[in-house]
Scaffold this motif. Structure first.
Motif, PDB file in Angstrom:
ATOM      1  N   SER A  33       0.807  -1.281  -0.098  1.00  0.00           N
ATOM      2  CA  SER A  33      -0.044   0.073  -0.165  1.00  0.00           C
ATOM      3  C   SER A  33       0.969   1.248   0.082  1.00  0.00           C
ATOM      4  CB  SER A  33      -1.066  -0.200   1.250  1.00  0.00           C
ATOM      5  OG  SER A  33      -0.175  -0.237   2.434  1.00  0.00           O
ATOM      6  N   PRO A  34       1.179   1.789  -1.276  1.00  0.00           N
ATOM      7  CA  PRO A  34       1.950   3.026  -1.364  1.00  0.00           C
ATOM      8  C   PRO A  34       1.352   4.085  -1.130  1.00  0.00           C
ATOM      9  CG  PRO A  34       1.711   1.926  -3.234  1.00  0.00           C
ATOM     10  CD  PRO A  34       1.072   1.144  -2.667  1.00  0.00           C
ATOM     11  N   ASP A  35       0.291   4.194  -0.234  1.00  0.00           N
ATOM     12  CA  ASP A  35      -0.305   5.443  -0.263  1.00  0.00           C
ATOM     13  C   ASP A  35      -0.037   6.285   1.179  1.00  0.00           C
ATOM     14  OD1 ASP A  35      -1.515   3.529   1.336  1.00  0.00           O
ATOM     15  OD2 ASP A  35      -3.701   3.893   1.094  1.00  0.00           O
ATOM     16  N   ALA A  36      -0.587   7.102   1.606  1.00  0.00           N
ATOM     17  CA  ALA A  36      -0.415   7.730   2.649  1.00  0.00           C
ATOM     18  C   ALA A  36      -0.737   7.153   4.096  1.00  0.00           C
ATOM     19  CB  ALA A  36      -1.494   9.088   2.729  1.00  0.00           C
ATOM     20  N   MET A  37      -1.625   6.240   3.884  1.00  0.00           N
ATOM     21  CA  MET A  37      -2.077   5.286   5.138  1.00  0.00           C
ATOM     22  C   MET A  37      -0.866   4.375   5.349  1.00  0.00           C
ATOM     23  SD  MET A  37      -5.252   4.159   6.728  1.00  0.00           S
ATOM     24  CE  MET A  37      -5.280   3.246   7.861  1.00  0.00           C
ATOM     25  N   GLY A  38      -0.213   3.758   4.212  1.00  0.00           N
ATOM     26  CA  GLY A  38       0.716   2.688   4.285  1.00  0.00           C
ATOM     27  C   GLY A  38       2.089   3.507   4.846  1.00  0.00           C
ATOM     28  N   ALA A  39       2.076   4.619   4.155  1.00  0.00           N
ATOM     29  CA  ALA A  39       3.566   5.279   4.600  1.00  0.00           C
ATOM     30  C   ALA A  39       3.652   5.787   6.163  1.00  0.00           C
ATOM     31  CB  ALA A  39       3.748   6.663   3.839  1.00  0.00           C
ATOM     32  N   LEU A  40       2.330   6.031   6.559  1.00  0.00           N
ATOM     33  CA  LEU A  40       2.307   6.364   8.185  1.00  0.00           C
ATOM     34  C   LEU A  40       2.429   5.080   8.920  1.00  0.00           C
ATOM     35  CD1 LEU A  40       1.624   8.339  10.202  1.00  0.00           C
ATOM     36  CD2 LEU A  40      -0.800   8.000   9.940  1.00  0.00           C
ATOM     37  N   TYR A  41       1.925   3.965   8.396  1.00  0.00           N
ATOM     38  CA  TYR A  41       1.881   2.787   9.376  1.00  0.00           C
ATOM     39  C   TYR A  41       3.597   2.147   9.027  1.00  0.00           C
ATOM     40  CZ  TYR A  41       0.957  -2.184  10.558  1.00  0.00           C
ATOM     41  OH  TYR A  41       1.183  -3.361  11.081  1.00  0.00           O
ATOM     42  N   PHE A  42       4.146   2.198   7.855  1.00  0.00           N
ATOM     43  CA  PHE A  42       5.298   2.075   7.623  1.00  0.00           C
ATOM     44  C   PHE A  42       6.174   2.885   8.795  1.00  0.00           C
ATOM     45  CE2 PHE A  42       9.399   3.444   6.119  1.00  0.00           C
ATOM     46  CZ  PHE A  42      10.338   2.217   5.972  1.00  0.00           C
ATOM     47  N   LEU A  43       6.110   4.090   8.734  1.00  0.00           N
ATOM     48  CA  LEU A  43       6.892   5.057   9.722  1.00  0.00           C
ATOM     49  C   LEU A  43       6.578   4.564  11.245  1.00  0.00           C
ATOM     50  CD1 LEU A  43       6.803   8.530   8.313  1.00  0.00           C
ATOM     51  CD2 LEU A  43       8.718   6.930   8.333  1.00  0.00           C
ATOM     52  N   ALA A  44       5.624   4.282  11.491  1.00  0.00           N
ATOM     53  CA  ALA A  44       5.066   3.831  12.991  1.00  0.00           C
ATOM     54  C   ALA A  44       5.820   2.628  13.300  1.00  0.00           C
ATOM     55  CB  ALA A  44       3.559   3.575  13.052  1.00  0.00           C
ATOM     56  N   CYS A  45       5.836   1.627  12.274  1.00  0.00           N
ATOM     57  CA  CYS A  45       6.420   0.281  12.782  1.00  0.00           C
ATOM     58  C   CYS A  45       7.946   0.284  12.689  1.00  0.00           C
ATOM     59  CB  CYS A  45       5.921  -0.975  11.726  1.00  0.00           C
ATOM     60  SG  CYS A  45       4.141  -1.051  11.858  1.00  0.00           S
ATOM     61  N   PHE A  46       8.380   0.970  11.584  1.00  0.00           N
ATOM     62  CA  PHE A  46       9.851   0.950  11.316  1.00  0.00           C
ATOM     63  C   PHE A  46      10.611   1.955  12.561  1.00  0.00           C
ATOM     64  CE2 PHE A  46      13.679   2.300   9.068  1.00  0.00           C
ATOM     65  CZ  PHE A  46      14.225   1.121   8.823  1.00  0.00           C
ATOM     66  N   MET A  47      10.077   3.141  12.770  1.00  0.00           N
ATOM     67  CA  MET A  47      10.785   3.829  13.672  1.00  0.00           C
ATOM     68  C   MET A  47      10.681   3.367  14.773  1.00  0.00           C
ATOM     69  SD  MET A  47      11.935   6.108  11.725  1.00  0.00           S
ATOM     70  CE  MET A  47      12.591   7.340  12.584  1.00  0.00           C
ATOM     71  N   ASN A  48       9.840   2.585  15.450  1.00  0.00           N
ATOM     72  CA  ASN A  48       9.809   2.114  16.642  1.00  0.00           C
ATOM     73  C   ASN A  48      10.966   0.913  16.813  1.00  0.00           C
ATOM     74  OD1 ASN A  48       7.609   3.167  18.648  1.00  0.00           O
ATOM     75  ND2 ASN A  48       6.267   2.696  16.850  1.00  0.00           N
ATOM     76  N   ALA A  49      11.045   0.100  15.843  1.00  0.00           N
ATOM     77  CA  ALA A  49      12.146  -0.844  15.936  1.00  0.00           C
ATOM     78  C   ALA A  49      13.479  -0.142  15.870  1.00  0.00           C
ATOM     79  CB  ALA A  49      12.041  -1.788  14.615  1.00  0.00           C
TER      80      ALA A  49
END
Length: 113
Positions: A33-49
């Motif tokens: 999902s290369p949309d805004a929701m996917g980018a936000l979810y990506f940032l939330a998961c990746f930045m926490n890790a």
């Protein structure tokens, strides 16, 4: 003055593999999902890790761990937390079908912080 070089142990290398898996799982979010929701979810998961990795790296660079039961158990607990985070980084479509996975992911992230 004798210079003592830092050594890399196998446990740290094994621990780093979890972050490779986290990056791989997080990148699959953007692929699906290369949309805004996917980018936000990506940032939330990746930045926490990445935050967990950064905190562990800073701690390991600053302190020398003793080889006792308490420190081994704390390392094991940290490994278990990052493993839970990595396992439950799933694509958005999977999370829509299995809403309990969101609870486990958010619980793992809150334990890491």
């Amino acid at each position: 003055q004798v210079q003592i070089l830092p050594r890399v142990n196998w446990g740290d290398l094994f621990f780093d593999l979890f972050y490779v898996a986290a990056a791989y799982n997080a990148s699959n979010i953007l692929v699906e999902s290369p949309d805004a929701m996917g980018a936000l979810y990506f940032l939330a998961c990746f930045m926490n890790a990445m935050y967990v990795w950064q905190q562990k790296t800073v701690y390991d660079a600053r302190f020398v761990l003793e080889d006792d039961l308490f420190h081994r158990m704390s390392e094991l607990l940290g490994l278990l937390i990052i493993a839970c985070i990595v396992v439950f980084i799933r694509p958005i479509s999977f999370l829509r079908e299995h809403p309990r996975s969101v609870l486990v992911l958010s619980g793992s992230i809150s334990l890491a912080w």
